[in-house]
Design an enzyme around this catalytic site. Structure first.
Site, PDB file in Angstrom:
ATOM      1  N   SER A 306       0.841  -1.193   0.000  1.00 47.34           N
ATOM      2  CA  SER A 306       0.000   0.000   0.000  1.00 47.34           C
ATOM      3  C   SER A 306       0.884   1.253   0.000  1.00 47.34           C
ATOM      4  O   SER A 306       1.695   1.416  -0.905  1.00 47.34           O
ATOM      5  CB  SER A 306      -0.960  -0.044   1.197  1.00 47.34           C
ATOM      6  N   ASP A 389      -9.759  -4.801  -4.905  1.00 46.14           N
ATOM      7  CA  ASP A 389      -9.241  -3.757  -4.028  1.00 46.14           C
ATOM      8  C   ASP A 389      -9.868  -2.410  -4.401  1.00 46.14           C
ATOM      9  O   ASP A 389      -9.751  -1.962  -5.536  1.00 46.14           O
ATOM     10  CB  ASP A 389      -7.716  -3.696  -4.182  1.00 46.14           C
ATOM     11  N   HIS A 418      -7.992  -5.356  -0.204  1.00 49.21           N
ATOM     12  CA  HIS A 418      -6.758  -4.666   0.187  1.00 49.21           C
ATOM     13  C   HIS A 418      -6.014  -5.480   1.249  1.00 49.21           C
ATOM     14  O   HIS A 418      -5.885  -5.065   2.403  1.00 49.21           O
ATOM     15  CB  HIS A 418      -7.079  -3.260   0.697  1.00 49.21           C
TER      16      HIS A 418
END
Length: 437
Positions: A306, A389, A418
């Site tokens: 991320s 996601d 995610h």
């Protein structure tokens, strides 16, 4: 270059085997189970092709026979443009044709149902790609991109490497030591902290920098990747806000109030943007790692997910000493995408409104966009992302991957939202071991 697609057999969940690893898609201790199966095994279509999705819904493992499912369809992270309903058959099954796309991208089928006398509600979604290998970012590249970062690195180098280090017994094992490191970034006192894990044995080892995901919080689960240190790699798990990882939750809550919108701080000027110190600080941590007598002098890696995936890429692009990079669903990618009537990357600037999208702000975002750093990667790269996601959408992960000219490999896990599994994380470690020279 290669792309590997990993599939999770839907029968696994239905047959009652452990489902906790499926996180958002197959949630632990949820009464409902959705199984959405595209009619292309890899969930990828060509533009102009129609995508058909088989839907199954179970409650307590029992098919939701006769239940009405409401659905909407829209492009990746954009509003719905189509809606409808289907009634599930006696086995809790139905089919939705979500149509096609005329330009590369992703379509998102969003599902919802209410059932039972208690009005139990449940929701799910599934995205499929259309010619995603042809996706290109909307974000531009400033003409002075290289000059800006070259000058920033020169200025940063004027401050000498300065850090303190102290042992941390609670994270030290029979195979590795753990230390808490405080890295000074400049003469004003700005700093970053990190847990440094070094294998025991007196040898010299590869080193891995692991930047954090988004948010103002402690260093999350520093022992989660303990197999790096215990397996023969130096590893630094770091934070980016100058927050001692042992602060109380009350202190972190106060810090979050102060820095909660840090990804918006200073956007009017790339010299003043909050992330400038972050990008340079992560690169400065490489100076620390390569200064350790235990470093092997050759192998230097970055790895994160991320925001951490974004920082793994930017750090590798800024420092030619990095010899391999691993990133999960990188954030901060195509950050101006919504201005091009498409989805943009986390933190989703301008998703709700184009207010504030001045030329100065756009230039700053372009100067920090991961897509522009990915073009400059020189080392081998491994990326992984999921199609479902919504935080770091598959559109922007593809846009990053598609511009990389260095040796690259992608692990696609379509069902993932995610998150990455422990198996995927371990696979990153095994991949990095293969990069050791």
């Amino acid at each position: 270059m290669s792309i590997k697609t990993f599939f999770i057999a839907t029968a696994t969940a239905v047959l009652g085997l452990p489902v906790a690893v499926f996180a958002e898609n197959y949630p632990y201790r949820d009464d409902a189970l959705w199984v959405a199966t595209p009619d292309r095994a890899d969930w990828i279509y060509e533009t102009g092709d129609s995508a058909v999705i088989d839907i199954s819904l179970y409650r307590y493992g029992v098919p939701a026979a006769g239940v009405t499912v409401n659905y909407t369809i829209g492009d990746d992270n954009l509003p719905d443009d189509t809606k409808g309903t289907i009634v599930l058959d006696s086995l809790g099954r139905g089919v939705v044709n979500i149509g096609t796309m005329e330009r590369p991208g992703f379509r998102d089928l969003r599902l919802g149902a209410t059932m039972g006398d208690d009005g139990f509600s449940t929701a799910h979604h599934v995205k499929v790609g259309f010619s995603p290998d042809k996706l290109r970012a909307f974000t531009g590249e400033p003409a002075d991109f290289d000059a800006f970062w070259s000058n920033a690195l020169k200025e940063d180098a004027r401050f000498p490497l300065t850090y303190s280090i102290e042992p941390v017994e609670k994270y030290t094992t029979d195979k590795m030591t753990c230390s808490l490191v405080k890295l000074q970034l400049d003469s004003s006192g700005r700093c970053m902290w990190g847990y440094l894990f070094i294998p025991k044995g007196g040898g010299r080892y590869p080193a891995v920098l692991c930047p954090p995901g988004a948010g103002v919080k402690t260093i999350k689960e520093p022992m989660y990747h303990r197999y790096y240190g215990e397996g023969g790699m130096i590893r630094a798990e770091i934070e980016i806000h100058g927050a001692h990882p042992e602060l109380s939750e009350q202190e972190f809550a106060s810090l979050r109030k102060e820095k909660g919108d840090y990804l918006k701080f200073g956007l009017e000027n790339p010299e003043e943007y909050y992330m400038k110190d972050v990008y340079l600080g992560c690169r400065r941590f490489l100076d620390l790692l390569t200064n350790l007598p235990e470093w092997d002098g050759r192998n230097l890696f970055t790895q994160g997910g991320s925001q951490g995936g974004a920082l793994a890429i930017t750090t590798a692009a800024l420092d030619p000493r990095v010899t391999a990079c691993v990133a999960n669903h990188p954030a901060l990618s195509d950050m101006t995408g919504y201005l091009g009537d498409k989805c943009g990357g986390y933190p989703h600037h301008f998703r709700k409104s184009r207010e504030g999208a001045t030329a100065d702000v756009v230039r700053t975002l372009e100067m920090y966009d991961v897509v522009n750093f990915a073009k400059r990667l020189r080392c081998p790269v491994r990326l992984t992302w999921g199609f479902n996601d919504n935080t770091c959408p598959p559109t922007t992960s593809y846009e990053v991957y598609n511009v990389i000219t260095a040796p690259k490999e992608a692990l696609l896990t379509p069902v993932n939202e995610h998150w990455t599994s422990a198996t995927t994380e371990r696979g990153h470690y095994e991949w990095l071991k293969k990069q050791v020279k």
